[in-house]
Motif scaffolding. Sequence first.
Motif, PDB file in Angstrom:
ATOM      1  N   LYS A 141      28.682 -64.310 114.841  1.00 26.88           N
ATOM      2  CA  LYS A 141      27.976 -63.632 115.949  1.00 26.88           C
ATOM      3  C   LYS A 141      27.173 -62.435 115.425  1.00 26.88           C
ATOM      4  O   LYS A 141      26.059 -62.170 115.889  1.00 26.88           O
ATOM      5  N   LEU A 144      24.029 -63.721 114.037  1.00 28.55           N
ATOM      6  CA  LEU A 144      23.145 -64.197 115.102  1.00 28.55           C
ATOM      7  C   LEU A 144      22.514 -63.051 115.898  1.00 28.55           C
ATOM      8  O   LEU A 144      21.467 -63.239 116.528  1.00 28.55           O
ATOM      9  N   GLU A 152      19.074 -70.374 112.986  1.00 31.31           N
ATOM     10  CA  GLU A 152      19.846 -69.986 114.170  1.00 31.31           C
ATOM     11  C   GLU A 152      20.444 -71.200 114.884  1.00 31.31           C
ATOM     12  O   GLU A 152      21.590 -71.150 115.354  1.00 31.31           O
ATOM     13  N   ASP A 153      19.667 -72.302 114.966  1.00 31.75           N
ATOM     14  CA  ASP A 153      20.171 -73.493 115.665  1.00 31.75           C
ATOM     15  C   ASP A 153      21.422 -74.051 114.988  1.00 31.75           C
ATOM     16  O   ASP A 153      22.407 -74.378 115.643  1.00 31.75           O
ATOM     17  N   ARG A 156      24.350 -71.575 115.637  1.00 30.78           N
ATOM     18  CA  ARG A 156      24.844 -71.631 117.024  1.00 30.78           C
ATOM     19  C   ARG A 156      25.713 -72.875 117.222  1.00 30.78           C
ATOM     20  O   ARG A 156      26.753 -72.807 117.885  1.00 30.78           O
ATOM     21  N   LEU A 159      28.982 -72.209 115.456  1.00 30.83           N
ATOM     22  CA  LEU A 159      29.783 -71.260 116.221  1.00 30.83           C
ATOM     23  C   LEU A 159      30.454 -71.971 117.407  1.00 30.83           C
ATOM     24  O   LEU A 159      31.639 -71.729 117.691  1.00 30.83           O
ATOM     25  N   GLU A 175      27.304 -71.529 124.165  1.00 36.55           N
ATOM     26  CA  GLU A 175      26.552 -71.553 122.908  1.00 36.55           C
ATOM     27  C   GLU A 175      25.697 -72.820 122.802  1.00 36.55           C
ATOM     28  O   GLU A 175      24.543 -72.767 122.370  1.00 36.55           O
ATOM     29  N   THR A 178      22.743 -72.512 125.114  1.00 40.87           N
ATOM     30  CA  THR A 178      21.765 -71.579 124.517  1.00 40.87           C
ATOM     31  C   THR A 178      20.968 -72.284 123.433  1.00 40.87           C
ATOM     32  O   THR A 178      19.743 -72.154 123.354  1.00 40.87           O
ATOM     33  N   LEU A 179      21.670 -73.026 122.598  1.00 40.70           N
ATOM     34  CA  LEU A 179      21.038 -73.790 121.517  1.00 40.70           C
ATOM     35  C   LEU A 179      19.993 -74.753 122.078  1.00 40.70           C
ATOM     36  O   LEU A 179      18.859 -74.799 121.617  1.00 40.70           O
ATOM     37  N   LYS A 182      16.913 -72.762 123.515  1.00 42.44           N
ATOM     38  CA  LYS A 182      16.050 -72.103 122.525  1.00 42.44           C
ATOM     39  C   LYS A 182      15.406 -73.074 121.543  1.00 42.44           C
ATOM     40  O   LYS A 182      14.308 -72.831 121.054  1.00 42.44           O
TER      41      LYS A 182
END
Length: 200
Positions: A141, A144, A152-153, A156, A159, A175, A178-179, A182
């Motif tokens: 985290k 990130l 980042e993908d 995430r 995570l 998460e 969000t992935l 984005k």
Amino acid sequence: MEEKKDWADIIYENRKIIVVAVVVVIVAVIGFGLLSHYRQKKSEEAAYYFGKGLESLAKAEASQNATVEDYKKALKYFEKAEKVGAGRESDVAMAMKGRVLVLMGKKKEGIATVKEALVKLKGSYLEPVFTAETEDEEFIKSYLNRDNPILEDYLRFHLAMVLLGKGDKAAAKKELETLKGKFPDSPFARDADKVLEVLR
């Protein structure tokens, strides 16, 4: 009245200083060349041991019956590459040493080693890969939360898997959503879809 001196007179009068200066420049150039050669040799040596370590690790991971001894062979090569101390090759070898320790069941020691190597790998494209290897929720985290984190993908998704492993389905779903939001075109977004299907 003093005559005006030309360059020849100035060079003649300062010839000893000029010779010393030329010698200093030559020594500096030779020294720099030798240092570059030494560094190149060290990098080659570290790369050789690193390659052997990867080869041994690949064999161990491909084997159905891999033993601790198989992993120890890879560990030995990564330790040699790290010991050479030749910049990036040695830093990555240290991170790989940590990964092998985790595979050998020495999770705490391995993760500590990876984290130590990450201090040296800060800003490199390998940093997010080894950050994921720690499987440390707060550590991931923290990465990130940086501005424009690399991969980042991937992180995430990783995570989310760490959170699922801890039984925190709600946080994992968040998460994954969000992935998908984005990075809709990422292959990890497709994987996120599959995991979310199972979690529904």
